[in-house]
Design a protein around this motif. Structure first.
Motif, PDB file in Angstrom:
ATOM      1  N   ARG A 135       0.809  -1.191   0.102  1.00 21.73           N
ATOM      2  CA  ARG A 135      -0.080  -0.110   0.208  1.00 21.73           C
ATOM      3  C   ARG A 135       0.891   1.391   0.161  1.00 21.73           C
ATOM      4  NH1 ARG A 135      -3.554  -0.187   4.988  1.00 21.73           N
ATOM      5  NH2 ARG A 135      -1.851  -1.152   5.918  1.00 21.73           N
ATOM      6  N   ALA A 136       0.461   2.300  -0.591  1.00 21.72           N
ATOM      7  CA  ALA A 136       1.060   3.553  -0.780  1.00 21.72           C
ATOM      8  C   ALA A 136       0.638   4.431   0.352  1.00 21.72           C
ATOM      9  CB  ALA A 136       0.693   4.232  -2.139  1.00 21.72           C
ATOM     10  N   PHE A 137       1.391   5.300   0.710  1.00 21.22           N
ATOM     11  CA  PHE A 137       1.057   6.251   2.075  1.00 21.22           C
ATOM     12  C   PHE A 137       0.248   7.330   1.294  1.00 21.22           C
ATOM     13  CE2 PHE A 137       2.012  10.250   4.112  1.00 21.22           C
ATOM     14  CZ  PHE A 137       1.846   9.997   5.342  1.00 21.22           C
ATOM     15  N   ASP A 138      -0.984   7.729   1.961  1.00 20.30           N
ATOM     16  CA  ASP A 138      -1.705   8.620   1.762  1.00 20.30           C
ATOM     17  C   ASP A 138      -1.366   9.948   2.389  1.00 20.30           C
ATOM     18  OD1 ASP A 138      -3.866  10.158   0.741  1.00 20.30           O
ATOM     19  OD2 ASP A 138      -5.408   9.043   2.317  1.00 20.30           O
ATOM     20  N   PRO A 139      -0.970  10.924   1.414  1.00 19.82           N
ATOM     21  CA  PRO A 139      -0.410  12.178   1.796  1.00 19.82           C
ATOM     22  C   PRO A 139      -1.466  12.966   2.659  1.00 19.82           C
ATOM     23  CG  PRO A 139       0.428  11.899  -0.492  1.00 19.82           C
ATOM     24  CD  PRO A 139      -0.630  10.679  -0.016  1.00 19.82           C
ATOM     25  N   ALA A 140      -2.793  12.679   2.294  1.00 18.22           N
ATOM     26  CA  ALA A 140      -3.742  13.245   3.121  1.00 18.22           C
ATOM     27  C   ALA A 140      -3.597  13.176   4.680  1.00 18.22           C
ATOM     28  CB  ALA A 140      -5.218  12.959   2.732  1.00 18.22           C
ATOM     29  N   LEU A 141      -2.879  12.037   5.296  1.00 17.26           N
ATOM     30  CA  LEU A 141      -2.864  12.007   6.515  1.00 17.26           C
ATOM     31  C   LEU A 141      -1.798  13.020   7.270  1.00 17.26           C
ATOM     32  CD1 LEU A 141      -2.412   8.071   6.541  1.00 17.26           C
ATOM     33  CD2 LEU A 141      -4.293   9.296   7.388  1.00 17.26           C
ATOM     34  N   LEU A 142      -1.000  13.659   6.454  1.00 15.16           N
ATOM     35  CA  LEU A 142      -0.055  14.779   6.911  1.00 15.16           C
ATOM     36  C   LEU A 142      -0.810  15.971   7.631  1.00 15.16           C
ATOM     37  CD1 LEU A 142       2.281  15.097   3.842  1.00 15.16           C
ATOM     38  CD2 LEU A 142       2.887  13.932   6.397  1.00 15.16           C
ATOM     39  N   GLU A 143      -2.170  15.985   7.221  1.00 17.32           N
ATOM     40  CA  GLU A 143      -2.959  16.886   8.134  1.00 17.32           C
ATOM     41  C   GLU A 143      -3.094  16.517   9.684  1.00 17.32           C
ATOM     42  OE1 GLU A 143      -6.642  17.566   6.124  1.00 17.32           O
ATOM     43  OE2 GLU A 143      -5.794  17.553   4.122  1.00 17.32           O
ATOM     44  N   LEU A 144      -2.881  15.229   9.988  1.00 25.38           N
ATOM     45  CA  LEU A 144      -3.306  14.874  11.361  1.00 25.38           C
ATOM     46  C   LEU A 144      -1.946  14.486  11.945  1.00 25.38           C
ATOM     47  CD1 LEU A 144      -6.295  12.349  10.783  1.00 25.38           C
ATOM     48  CD2 LEU A 144      -6.181  14.419  11.633  1.00 25.38           C
ATOM     49  N   LEU A 145      -0.740  13.978  11.136  1.00 25.92           N
ATOM     50  CA  LEU A 145       0.457  13.416  12.069  1.00 25.92           C
ATOM     51  C   LEU A 145       1.371  14.714  12.247  1.00 25.92           C
ATOM     52  CD1 LEU A 145       1.041  10.454   9.521  1.00 25.92           C
ATOM     53  CD2 LEU A 145       0.093  10.347  11.730  1.00 25.92           C
ATOM     54  N   VAL A 146       1.973  14.322  13.174  1.00 27.09           N
ATOM     55  CA  VAL A 146       3.064  15.355  13.590  1.00 27.09           C
ATOM     56  C   VAL A 146       4.153  14.435  14.174  1.00 27.09           C
ATOM     57  CG1 VAL A 146       1.525  17.403  14.070  1.00 27.09           C
ATOM     58  CG2 VAL A 146       2.099  15.869  16.037  1.00 27.09           C
ATOM     59  N   CYS A 147       5.160  15.094  14.343  1.00 26.18           N
ATOM     60  CA  CYS A 147       6.539  14.441  15.067  1.00 26.18           C
ATOM     61  C   CYS A 147       6.141  14.248  16.365  1.00 26.18           C
ATOM     62  CB  CYS A 147       7.894  15.236  14.840  1.00 26.18           C
ATOM     63  SG  CYS A 147       9.210  14.527  15.590  1.00 26.18           S
ATOM     64  N   PRO A 148       6.423  12.845  17.068  1.00 26.30           N
ATOM     65  CA  PRO A 148       6.043  12.592  18.323  1.00 26.30           C
ATOM     66  C   PRO A 148       7.118  13.145  19.136  1.00 26.30           C
ATOM     67  CG  PRO A 148       6.902  10.784  17.431  1.00 26.30           C
ATOM     68  CD  PRO A 148       6.807  11.814  16.284  1.00 26.30           C
ATOM     69  N   LEU A 149       8.197  13.832  18.822  1.00 27.84           N
ATOM     70  CA  LEU A 149       9.356  14.389  19.826  1.00 27.84           C
ATOM     71  C   LEU A 149       9.112  15.907  19.822  1.00 27.84           C
ATOM     72  CD1 LEU A 149      12.405  12.533  18.411  1.00 27.84           C
ATOM     73  CD2 LEU A 149      11.167  12.007  20.406  1.00 27.84           C
ATOM     74  N   SER A 150       8.835  16.533  18.552  1.00 34.44           N
ATOM     75  CA  SER A 150       8.935  18.163  18.566  1.00 34.44           C
ATOM     76  C   SER A 150       7.424  18.555  18.415  1.00 34.44           C
ATOM     77  CB  SER A 150       9.610  18.657  17.543  1.00 34.44           C
ATOM     78  OG  SER A 150       9.257  18.403  16.296  1.00 34.44           O
ATOM     79  N   LYS A 151       6.454  17.631  17.904  1.00 39.05           N
ATOM     80  CA  LYS A 151       5.250  18.219  17.585  1.00 39.05           C
ATOM     81  C   LYS A 151       4.850  18.980  16.670  1.00 39.05           C
ATOM     82  CE  LYS A 151       4.016  15.895  21.585  1.00 39.05           C
ATOM     83  NZ  LYS A 151       4.832  14.683  21.414  1.00 39.05           N
ATOM     84  N   LYS A 152       5.986  18.822  15.546  1.00 38.18           N
ATOM     85  CA  LYS A 152       6.154  19.868  14.403  1.00 38.18           C
ATOM     86  C   LYS A 152       5.493  18.871  13.420  1.00 38.18           C
ATOM     87  CE  LYS A 152       8.236  23.240  16.283  1.00 38.18           C
ATOM     88  NZ  LYS A 152       8.419  24.586  16.375  1.00 38.18           N
ATOM     89  N   PRO A 153       5.001  19.578  12.249  1.00 37.15           N
ATOM     90  CA  PRO A 153       4.687  19.028  10.913  1.00 37.15           C
ATOM     91  C   PRO A 153       5.774  18.180  10.493  1.00 37.15           C
ATOM     92  CG  PRO A 153       3.863  21.301  10.930  1.00 37.15           C
ATOM     93  CD  PRO A 153       4.640  21.242  12.188  1.00 37.15           C
ATOM     94  N   LEU A 154       5.343  17.240   9.658  1.00 36.29           N
ATOM     95  CA  LEU A 154       6.297  16.337   9.128  1.00 36.29           C
ATOM     96  C   LEU A 154       6.246  16.533   7.286  1.00 36.29           C
ATOM     97  CD1 LEU A 154       5.644  13.158  11.047  1.00 36.29           C
ATOM     98  CD2 LEU A 154       7.867  14.502  11.171  1.00 36.29           C
ATOM     99  N   ARG A 155       7.053  16.287   6.715  1.00 38.37           N
ATOM    100  CA  ARG A 155       7.212  16.464   5.211  1.00 38.37           C
ATOM    101  C   ARG A 155       7.361  14.966   4.657  1.00 38.37           C
ATOM    102  NH1 ARG A 155      10.970  16.313   1.762  1.00 38.37           N
ATOM    103  NH2 ARG A 155      12.950  16.495   3.254  1.00 38.37           N
ATOM    104  N   TYR A 156       6.393  14.658   3.557  1.00 42.32           N
ATOM    105  CA  TYR A 156       6.637  13.324   3.083  1.00 42.32           C
ATOM    106  C   TYR A 156       7.690  13.249   1.916  1.00 42.32           C
ATOM    107  CZ  TYR A 156       5.232   9.365   0.130  1.00 42.32           C
ATOM    108  OH  TYR A 156       5.354   7.976  -0.331  1.00 42.32           O
ATOM    109  N   GLU A 157       8.433  12.330   1.962  1.00 40.17           N
ATOM    110  CA  GLU A 157       9.631  12.353   0.989  1.00 40.17           C
ATOM    111  C   GLU A 157       9.441  10.738   0.092  1.00 40.17           C
ATOM    112  OE1 GLU A 157      12.313  12.992  -1.907  1.00 40.17           O
ATOM    113  OE2 GLU A 157      11.961  14.378  -0.068  1.00 40.17           O
TER     114      GLU A 157
END
Length: 114
Positions: free
Chosen positions: A48-70
């Motif tokens: 399965r491919a990663f759904d970039p729409a999940l970036l709206e919900l996911l943040v780094c568990p350490l810094s709580k900052k948004p993540l970028r999908y590569e």
């Protein structure tokens, strides 16, 4: 709001009926409706491919900052901390111990420049 969306997404993934947000519905639609056990039994099916729409919900568990999908490395990147979380079969592994460093420490960079 975020905790409500995560709770709703968790309930939806468990198979219980609960109202889902638009992002959760997109994530569920992209992942398919078959249980993962059925998917893994089918030979020759691509992961399965990663759904970039999940970036709206996911943040780094350490810094709580948004993540970028590569897409080239199939990872979620935290530029600030210089770490990358792997995505396995479309599911981000957000455990900090599983993340890899994307840049060397300053001490190592200084030693290599000398």
């Amino acid at each position: 709001m975020l905790s409500g969306a995560c709770g709703t997404l968790a309930l939806a993934l468990r198979g219980t009926r609960a109202p889902t947000s638009a992002v959760a519905r997109r994530g569920l639609r992209a992942s398919g409706s078959r249980p993962s056990a059925e998917r893994s039994e089918k030979a020759g099916e691509p992961p399965r491919a990663f759904d970039p729409a999940l970036l709206e919900l996911l943040v780094c568990p350490l810094s709580k900052k948004p993540l970028r999908y590569e897409a080239s490395t199939n990872e979620l990147i935290n530029e600030e901390l210089g770490i990358a979380y792997p995505i396995i079969d479309g599911i981000p592994n957000m455990i900090p111990q599983a993340a890899r460093m994307t840049r060397q420490s300053k001490k190592q960079e200084e030693m290599e420049q000398q």
